[in-house]
Design a protein around this motif. Structure first.
Motif, PDB file in Angstrom:
ATOM      1  N   LYS A 134       0.825  -1.217   0.000  1.00 43.36           N
ATOM      2  CA  LYS A 134       0.000   0.000   0.000  1.00 43.36           C
ATOM      3  C   LYS A 134       0.857   1.265   0.000  1.00 43.36           C
ATOM      4  CE  LYS A 134      -2.779   2.450   3.398  1.00 43.36           C
ATOM      5  NZ  LYS A 134      -4.200   2.658   3.404  1.00 43.36           N
ATOM      6  N   TRP A 167      -8.743  -1.943  14.494  1.00 40.77           N
ATOM      7  CA  TRP A 167      -8.540  -0.572  15.015  1.00 40.77           C
ATOM      8  C   TRP A 167      -9.863   0.187  15.066  1.00 40.77           C
ATOM      9  CZ3 TRP A 167      -9.483   3.915  12.136  1.00 40.77           C
ATOM     10  CH2 TRP A 167      -9.644   3.754  10.751  1.00 40.77           C
ATOM     11  N   GLU A 177      -7.881   5.388  21.546  1.00 36.84           N
ATOM     12  CA  GLU A 177      -8.141   6.755  21.084  1.00 36.84           C
ATOM     13  C   GLU A 177      -9.336   7.431  21.769  1.00 36.84           C
ATOM     14  OE1 GLU A 177      -7.418   7.585  16.866  1.00 36.84           O
ATOM     15  OE2 GLU A 177      -7.054   5.464  16.526  1.00 36.84           O
ATOM     16  N   PRO A 196     -10.077  12.643  15.173  1.00 35.73           N
ATOM     17  CA  PRO A 196      -9.017  12.985  14.223  1.00 35.73           C
ATOM     18  C   PRO A 196      -8.481  11.742  13.515  1.00 35.73           C
ATOM     19  CG  PRO A 196      -8.632  14.040  16.338  1.00 35.73           C
ATOM     20  CD  PRO A 196      -9.746  13.059  16.540  1.00 35.73           C
ATOM     21  N   ASP A 197      -8.314  11.870  12.234  1.00 28.94           N
ATOM     22  CA  ASP A 197      -7.674  10.825  11.451  1.00 28.94           C
ATOM     23  C   ASP A 197      -6.219  10.747  11.896  1.00 28.94           C
ATOM     24  OD1 ASP A 197      -8.207   9.465   8.492  1.00 28.94           O
ATOM     25  OD2 ASP A 197      -6.098   9.880   8.891  1.00 28.94           O
ATOM     26  N   PHE A 198      -5.611   9.552  11.800  1.00 31.21           N
ATOM     27  CA  PHE A 198      -4.245   9.491  12.327  1.00 31.21           C
ATOM     28  C   PHE A 198      -3.226  10.175  11.412  1.00 31.21           C
ATOM     29  CE2 PHE A 198      -3.269   6.240   9.607  1.00 31.21           C
ATOM     30  CZ  PHE A 198      -2.612   5.122  10.060  1.00 31.21           C
ATOM     31  N   LYS A 199      -3.687  10.645  10.260  1.00 27.97           N
ATOM     32  CA  LYS A 199      -2.785  11.430   9.410  1.00 27.97           C
ATOM     33  C   LYS A 199      -2.699  12.895   9.869  1.00 27.97           C
ATOM     34  CE  LYS A 199      -4.324  10.397   5.174  1.00 27.97           C
ATOM     35  NZ  LYS A 199      -5.165   9.192   5.105  1.00 27.97           N
ATOM     36  N   TYR A 209      -8.215  16.954   9.377  1.00 26.71           N
ATOM     37  CA  TYR A 209      -8.609  15.657   8.813  1.00 26.71           C
ATOM     38  C   TYR A 209      -9.246  14.835   9.932  1.00 26.71           C
ATOM     39  CZ  TYR A 209      -8.190  11.840   5.366  1.00 26.71           C
ATOM     40  OH  TYR A 209      -8.441  10.845   4.446  1.00 26.71           O
ATOM     41  N   HIS A 260     -14.451   7.181   0.434  1.00 24.65           N
ATOM     42  CA  HIS A 260     -13.560   6.614  -0.577  1.00 24.65           C
ATOM     43  C   HIS A 260     -14.189   5.381  -1.191  1.00 24.65           C
ATOM     44  CE1 HIS A 260      -9.461   8.239   1.040  1.00 24.65           C
ATOM     45  NE2 HIS A 260      -9.952   9.006   0.089  1.00 24.65           N
ATOM     46  N   SER A 264      -9.672   1.564   2.056  1.00 23.39           N
ATOM     47  CA  SER A 264      -8.709   0.544   2.508  1.00 23.39           C
ATOM     48  C   SER A 264      -9.341  -0.334   3.574  1.00 23.39           C
ATOM     49  CB  SER A 264      -7.477   1.203   3.127  1.00 23.39           C
ATOM     50  OG  SER A 264      -6.718   1.847   2.152  1.00 23.39           O
ATOM     51  N   TYR A 265     -10.264   0.258   4.339  1.00 26.39           N
ATOM     52  CA  TYR A 265     -10.867  -0.455   5.480  1.00 26.39           C
ATOM     53  C   TYR A 265     -12.369  -0.549   5.245  1.00 26.39           C
ATOM     54  CZ  TYR A 265      -6.312   0.814   7.247  1.00 26.39           C
ATOM     55  OH  TYR A 265      -4.955   0.967   7.374  1.00 26.39           O
ATOM     56  N   HIS A 269     -17.051   4.578   6.859  1.00 26.84           N
ATOM     57  CA  HIS A 269     -16.509   5.782   7.496  1.00 26.84           C
ATOM     58  C   HIS A 269     -16.504   6.921   6.486  1.00 26.84           C
ATOM     59  CE1 HIS A 269     -13.063   3.662   5.706  1.00 26.84           C
ATOM     60  NE2 HIS A 269     -12.587   4.874   5.449  1.00 26.84           N
ATOM     61  N   HIS A 271     -14.815  10.766   5.477  1.00 28.43           N
ATOM     62  CA  HIS A 271     -13.662  11.658   5.681  1.00 28.43           C
ATOM     63  C   HIS A 271     -14.149  13.111   5.741  1.00 28.43           C
ATOM     64  CE1 HIS A 271     -10.755   8.446   4.292  1.00 28.43           C
ATOM     65  NE2 HIS A 271     -11.910   7.980   3.847  1.00 28.43           N
ATOM     66  N   PRO A 280      -4.358  13.178   0.916  1.00 29.16           N
ATOM     67  CA  PRO A 280      -4.165  12.025   0.038  1.00 29.16           C
ATOM     68  C   PRO A 280      -5.518  11.345  -0.196  1.00 29.16           C
ATOM     69  CG  PRO A 280      -2.740  11.877   2.004  1.00 29.16           C
ATOM     70  CD  PRO A 280      -3.612  13.067   2.185  1.00 29.16           C
ATOM     71  N   ARG A 286     -11.379   8.816  -6.615  1.00 28.07           N
ATOM     72  CA  ARG A 286     -11.525   8.008  -5.404  1.00 28.07           C
ATOM     73  C   ARG A 286     -12.549   8.564  -4.415  1.00 28.07           C
ATOM     74  NH1 ARG A 286      -7.394   6.059  -1.223  1.00 28.07           N
ATOM     75  NH2 ARG A 286      -8.498   4.205  -0.526  1.00 28.07           N
TER      76      ARG A 286
HETATM   77  N1  GTA Z   1      -7.736   7.754  13.990  1.00 25.35           N
HETATM   78  O1  GTA Z   1      -5.710   3.662  13.810  1.00 25.35           O
HETATM   79  C1  GTA Z   1      -6.207   4.614  13.205  1.00 25.35           C
HETATM   80  C2  GTA Z   1      -6.305   4.691  11.788  1.00 25.35           C
HETATM   81  N2  GTA Z   1      -5.941   3.845  10.772  1.00 25.35           N
HETATM   82  C3  GTA Z   1      -5.311   2.556  10.881  1.00 25.35           C
HETATM   83  C4  GTA Z   1      -6.286   4.415   9.585  1.00 25.35           C
HETATM   84  N3  GTA Z   1      -6.854   5.597   9.822  1.00 25.35           N
HETATM   85  C5  GTA Z   1      -6.890   5.802  11.175  1.00 25.35           C
HETATM   86  N4  GTA Z   1      -7.373   6.831  11.895  1.00 25.35           N
HETATM   87  C6  GTA Z   1      -7.286   6.763  13.242  1.00 25.35           C
HETATM   88  N5  GTA Z   1      -6.715   5.675  13.873  1.00 25.35           N
HETATM   89  O2  GTA Z   1      -7.811   8.332   6.311  1.00 25.35           O
HETATM   90  C7  GTA Z   1      -7.418   6.509   8.841  1.00 25.35           C
HETATM   91  C8  GTA Z   1      -6.589   6.633   7.581  1.00 25.35           C
HETATM   92  C9  GTA Z   1      -7.627   6.966   6.516  1.00 25.35           C
HETATM   93  C10 GTA Z   1      -8.905   6.370   7.077  1.00 25.35           C
HETATM   94  C11 GTA Z   1      -9.328   5.165   6.305  1.00 25.35           C
HETATM   95  O3  GTA Z   1      -8.650   5.975   8.406  1.00 25.35           O
HETATM   96  O4  GTA Z   1      -5.600   7.624   7.694  1.00 25.35           O
HETATM   97  P1  GTA Z   1      -9.810   4.565   3.793  1.00 25.35           P
HETATM   98  O5  GTA Z   1     -10.350   3.247   4.241  1.00 25.35           O
HETATM   99  O6  GTA Z   1     -10.546   5.271   2.736  1.00 25.35           O
HETATM  100  O7  GTA Z   1      -8.310   4.273   3.439  1.00 25.35           O
HETATM  101  O8  GTA Z   1      -9.727   5.552   5.019  1.00 25.35           O
HETATM  102  P2  GTA Z   1      -7.183   5.107   2.726  1.00 25.35           P
HETATM  103  O9  GTA Z   1      -7.557   6.499   2.551  1.00 25.35           O
HETATM  104  O10 GTA Z   1      -6.692   4.338   1.552  1.00 25.35           O
HETATM  105  O11 GTA Z   1      -6.042   4.942   3.764  1.00 25.35           O
HETATM  106  P3  GTA Z   1      -4.820   5.800   3.975  1.00 25.35           P
HETATM  107  O12 GTA Z   1      -4.109   5.128   5.077  1.00 25.35           O
HETATM  108  O13 GTA Z   1      -5.239   7.192   4.172  1.00 25.35           O
HETATM  109  O14 GTA Z   1      -3.934   5.686   2.632  1.00 25.35           O
HETATM  110  C12 GTA Z   1      -4.028   6.539   1.509  1.00 25.35           C
HETATM  111  C13 GTA Z   1      -2.684   7.074   1.115  1.00 25.35           C
HETATM  112  O15 GTA Z   1      -2.357   8.155   1.962  1.00 25.35           O
HETATM  113  C14 GTA Z   1      -1.514   6.109   1.298  1.00 25.35           C
HETATM  114  O16 GTA Z   1      -1.339   5.224   0.254  1.00 25.35           O
HETATM  115  C15 GTA Z   1      -0.361   7.060   1.481  1.00 25.35           C
HETATM  116  O17 GTA Z   1       0.146   7.491   0.243  1.00 25.35           O
HETATM  117  C16 GTA Z   1      -0.985   8.206   2.208  1.00 25.35           C
HETATM  118  N6  GTA Z   1      -0.770   8.101   3.662  1.00 25.35           N
HETATM  119  C17 GTA Z   1      -1.231   7.139   4.463  1.00 25.35           C
HETATM  120  N7  GTA Z   1      -0.855   7.334   5.740  1.00 25.35           N
HETATM  121  C18 GTA Z   1      -0.137   8.453   5.734  1.00 25.35           C
HETATM  122  C19 GTA Z   1       0.537   9.162   6.760  1.00 25.35           C
HETATM  123  N8  GTA Z   1       0.496   8.765   8.042  1.00 25.35           N
HETATM  124  N9  GTA Z   1       1.194  10.254   6.408  1.00 25.35           N
HETATM  125  C20 GTA Z   1       1.194  10.687   5.129  1.00 25.35           C
HETATM  126  N10 GTA Z   1       0.566  10.059   4.127  1.00 25.35           N
HETATM  127  C21 GTA Z   1      -0.070   8.954   4.406  1.00 25.35           C
END
Ligand code: GTA
Length: 329
Positions: A134, A167, A177, A196-199, A209, A260, A264-265, A269, A271, A280, A286
């Motif tokens: 990923k 999670w 959290e 808050p999203d973990f990003k 976020y 989205h 991914s999950y 949920h 955003h 991102p 998407r």
């Molecule tokens: N609060 O434990 C968590 C947690 N996890 C495991 C995921 N998320 C969490 N939030 C909390 N606690 O926005 C968040 C993710 C995401 C959302 C799931 O839940 O940050 P999604 O199912 O649509 O999945 O959303 P998505 O968007 O593909 O996942 P993700 O991780 O955001 O990945 C997308 C792209 O973003 C990645 O491929 C990468 O390029 C970028 N990215 C991911 N994580 C980070 C980061 N920490 N910093 C910078 N860029 C990142």
């Protein structure tokens, strides 16, 4: 099996989780005072890098694959934005090194106090092979998925091959959290948790976020939504916007609220990001605006069950392989 092992790992039976827990307890017992960020043991001092998965000079981040306490791990390092409210201290408390001077142009290296130089760090451990893929920079391809493709290709794939949502359950069950929750509606049908999203490091609203996680556990994604879910979606939209306004003083006109597809999950949920922040995954290939999702379901209760949906997949995503096998790409 491996899924069961992953779940067990993620709820905290491994050595690393124990060490993080110990560090956290030490803090709770006096390490971090009120208003202070808790300190913890530097578990990364033992991190062994095996590969850089991707990096970006423009986004100032790097995704690294390696080993942590004998387990596969992904570490994400990211420089954070400069906050307006830190400028006065940044100017007065830093050292300045001259780099070059030419006419009216001068460049310096400003050495800021350490607290202004933090790097946001995310650790995924134990990371699965799917996590490593990923975060790896890869070419992506746009997939065209009909309602039938979803039933015959995507659904069987995601039932076998998706990231654990442990999670998410931890958040809903208040096992993780808890102190980060911004708003909660506990209703089992209409309710959600907004946090808050973990990003997002929550230091500035410029890159706000948040995610709203539905209490209901049986909605995998946009594809499962029907007009039956309109009250839930409207509730998330309405109360989510109100909570953001109250906490962060950001009106709805400053928010991008979307789902989205593919996520991914696979647990519903939504955003919430600040308009103007290129989060991102906020591109048109998407992101589906929640306002549009609501209207589409109002005009056709089975809209997302039947429509052709388009989304990008990375070159070595197993789902892309399934679309190729079915000669749908
Ligand atoms: N609060 O434990 C968590 C947690 N996890 C495991 C995921 N998320 C969490 N939030 C909390 N606690 O926005 C968040 C993710 C995401 C959302 C799931 O839940 O940050 P999604 O199912 O649509 O999945 O959303 P998505 O968007 O593909 O996942 P993700 O991780 O955001 O990945 C997308 C792209 O973003 C990645 O491929 C990468 O390029 C970028 N990215 C991911 N994580 C980070 C980061 N920490 N910093 C910078 N860029 C990142």
């Amino acid at each position: 099996d491996s899924a069961a092992k992953r779940e067990a790992d993620s709820v905290g039976t491994d050595e690393l989780s124990q060490r993080v827990k110990r560090a956290k307890t030490d803090n709770e017992n006096g390490g971090g005072g009120a208003g202070k960020d808790p300190e913890c043991e530097n578990i990364l001092s033992e991190f062994k890098t095996s590969a850089v998965l991707s990096d970006s000079a423009r986004e100032k981040n790097i995704f690294i694959h390696g080993k942590l306490a004998g387990q596969e791990a992904v570490v994400i390092l990211e420089k954070t934005p400069i906050r307006e409210d830190s400028l006065a201290e940044l100017f007065s408390g830093s050292r300045l090194k001259l780099e070059m001077r030419n006419d009216i142009y001068t460049t310096y290296r400003l050495q800021a106090p350490p607290e202004f130089n933090e790097i946001k760090t995310t650790v995924v451990c134990p990371a699965t092979e799917k996590h490593v893929k990923k975060y790896q920079r890869q070419e992506s391809f746009l997939v065209e998925e009909t309602g039938e493709d979803y039933q015959s290709i995507t659904l069987p794939y995601i039932q076998k091959q998706s990231f654990s949502v442990q999670w998410v359950h931890n958040i809903l069950e208040k096992k993780a959290e808890v102190e980060r929750i911004v708003y909660e509606d506990p209703d089992p049908k209409l309710g959600f948790v907004l946090l808050p999203d973990f990003k997002w490091d929550q230091k500035q609203v410029d890159d706000l976020y948040l995610i709203a996680i539905a209490q209901q556990r049986d909605i995998r994604s946009l594809r499962d939504l029907t007009s039956e879910h309109l009250p839930l979606l409207q509730n998330i939209f309405q109360k989510g916007k109100e909570a953001v306004l109250q906490r962060y003083k950001l009106p709805a006109s400053k928010l991008r609220v979307y789902l989205h597809y593919q996520p991914s999950y696979y647990h519903l949920h939504v955003h919430f990001t600040k308009l103007g922040y290129a989060a991102p995954g906020c591109g048109v290939e998407r992101a589906h605006l929640l306002a549009d999702v609501i209207q589409n379901l109002q005009s056709d209760p089975r809209y997302y069950e039947t429509r052709t949906l388009y989304f990008p997949l990375m070159a070595d995503d197993g789902l892309l392989g399934k679309f190729k096998e079915a000669e749908r790409l």
